[in-house]
Write a protein that holds these residues in place. Structure first.
Motif, PDB file in Angstrom:
ATOM      1  N   TYR A   1      -5.905   7.027  -6.953  1.00 21.44           N
ATOM      2  CA  TYR A   1      -6.166   5.754  -7.629  1.00 21.44           C
ATOM      3  C   TYR A   1      -7.240   5.863  -8.699  1.00 21.44           C
ATOM      4  N   ASP A   2      -8.161   6.844  -8.575  1.00 16.31           N
ATOM      5  CA  ASP A   2      -9.252   6.950  -9.538  1.00 16.31           C
ATOM      6  C   ASP A   2      -9.062   8.116 -10.501  1.00 16.31           C
TER       7      ASP A   2
ATOM      8  N   ASN B   1       0.825   6.862 -12.136  1.00 19.24           N
ATOM      9  CA  ASN B   1       0.028   5.917 -11.373  1.00 19.24           C
ATOM     10  C   ASN B   1      -0.594   4.923 -12.349  1.00 19.24           C
TER      11      ASN B   1
ATOM     12  N   GLY C   1       1.304   1.885  -3.770  1.00 23.83           N
ATOM     13  CA  GLY C   1       0.146   1.837  -4.655  1.00 23.83           C
ATOM     14  C   GLY C   1      -0.204   0.477  -5.195  1.00 23.83           C
TER      15      GLY C   1
ATOM     16  N   THR D   1       0.822  -1.216   0.000  1.00 23.10           N
ATOM     17  CA  THR D   1       0.000   0.000   0.000  1.00 23.10           C
ATOM     18  C   THR D   1       0.853   1.262   0.000  1.00 23.10           C
TER      19      THR D   1
ATOM     20  N   ARG E   1     -10.561   2.179 -15.115  1.00 20.44           N
ATOM     21  CA  ARG E   1      -9.958   1.862 -13.810  1.00 20.44           C
ATOM     22  C   ARG E   1     -10.282   0.434 -13.405  1.00 20.44           C
TER      23      ARG E   1
ATOM     24  N   ASP F   1       0.248   7.805  -5.726  1.00 15.52           N
ATOM     25  CA  ASP F   1      -0.360   6.507  -5.457  1.00 15.52           C
ATOM     26  C   ASP F   1      -1.781   6.641  -4.901  1.00 15.52           C
ATOM     27  N   ARG F   2      -2.038   7.705  -4.142  1.00 12.27           N
ATOM     28  CA  ARG F   2      -3.356   7.882  -3.534  1.00 12.27           C
ATOM     29  C   ARG F   2      -4.413   8.307  -4.550  1.00 12.27           C
TER      30      ARG F   2
END
Length: 290
Positions: free
Chosen positions: A115-116, A132, A23, A20, A271, A112-113
């Motif tokens: 994600y969307d 990412n 990512g 985590t 995604r 990395d955070r």
């Protein structure tokens, strides 16, 4: 090159990270703490066998490009990055007036955070330093490509086929923006040999670049709206924001779709599908030219 100390440093740096942190999915319970060797290799864009040999004190002398990729994959600080180079028998890339390609761990954590949301860290010269997962799925994964092929300005003018990722009617505008940005950087950092070399190479391969360079337009890219023509999910209209990091020669580029739009639905589909079906073992000719 101190193979023993290099191997020890790589193992210890790997052991302090979790999936985590970089990512990756947490996955099943692990026997030992830290990332697996194959995960570090994946993040660095190298073969697992090559990385394993480095940790087993039997690898070849790693190149500067490979060391930079390892520093990003292991989320090393500036001091740790320099230490890695020294252990490998190389001088850290700290030449005065030259862009530093090392991305700070904090900026990678932000990346990395997201994600969307497709996001990339790009140097002011146009080098894609980090992506990412969603940016790799949208624009093409550049992790295994050479430094020149990771440069969006070079690809735009030397690989015109890469422009197919964008609507034809905005090609002229994007080309002008690429050149105007590069013009501003060259003037700001006249002692940057990499910038001067990039201009010389572009002048030698592209008449269009030479024509735009002669116009002497100057502009820094801070925001934009563009439509990406993805071959699987279709056209996606995205708002693009460029945010400066603590190193002003690096920018975090974030692409967002308007809430409730068709573009948002297609981005969500991308995604969900992710890289599992879209990643090709061969270098992607579409790779990130935006």
């Amino acid at each position: 090159m101190d193979r023993a100390q290099l191997a020890d440093f790589l193992r210890r740096s790997r052991s302090r990270l979790t999936p985590t942190d970089v990512g990756l999915p947490a996955g099943a319970r692990r026997r030992t703490p830290g990332l697996r060797r194959e995960e570090v290799a994946q993040l660095a864009g190298m073969s697992a066998d090559y990385y394993t040999r480095l940790e087993q004190r039997r690898g070849p002398h790693p190149s500067g490009q490979l060391l930079a990729a390892l520093a990003r994959a292991l989320r090393l600080t500036d001091d740790e990055r320099d230490h890695l180079y020294h252990l490998a028998g190389q001088v850290p890339p700290l030449a005065v007036g030259c862009a530093d390609e090392h991305v700070r761990p904090g900026l990678l954590l932000i990346l990395d955070r997201l994600y969307d949301t497709p996001a990339q860290v790009i140097s002011d010269l146009g080098d894609i330093l980090a992506q990412n997962a969603l940016a790799a799925a949208l624009f093409g994964d550049v992790s295994g490509q050479s430094p020149m092929e990771r440069n969006i300005v070079w690809r735009w003018f030397a690989r015109p086929e890469s422009r197919a990722l964008f609507l034809p009617e905005i090609h002229d505008r994007l080309g002008q923006l690429h050149v105007a940005q590069l013009r501003a950087v060259v003037a700001t950092y006249p002692d940057d040999g990499r910038a001067a070399a990039l201009v010389r190479q572009l002048l030698s391969v592209s008449a269009q670049f030479a024509e735009l360079w002669a116009d002497h337009d100057v502009a820094l890219r801070r925001g934009d709206t563009k439509t990406v023509l993805h071959p699987v999910v279709g056209a996606i209209e995205l708002d693009c924001e460029a945010m400066l990091g603590t190193r002003h020669r690096q920018r975090l580029i974030v692409h967002t779709a308007r809430p409730g739009s068709v573009a948002q639905e297609r981005l969500e589909l991308l995604r969900v599908v992710g890289l599992q079906d879209l990643r090709s073992p061969d270098p992607d000719p579409r790779a990130a030219v935006g």
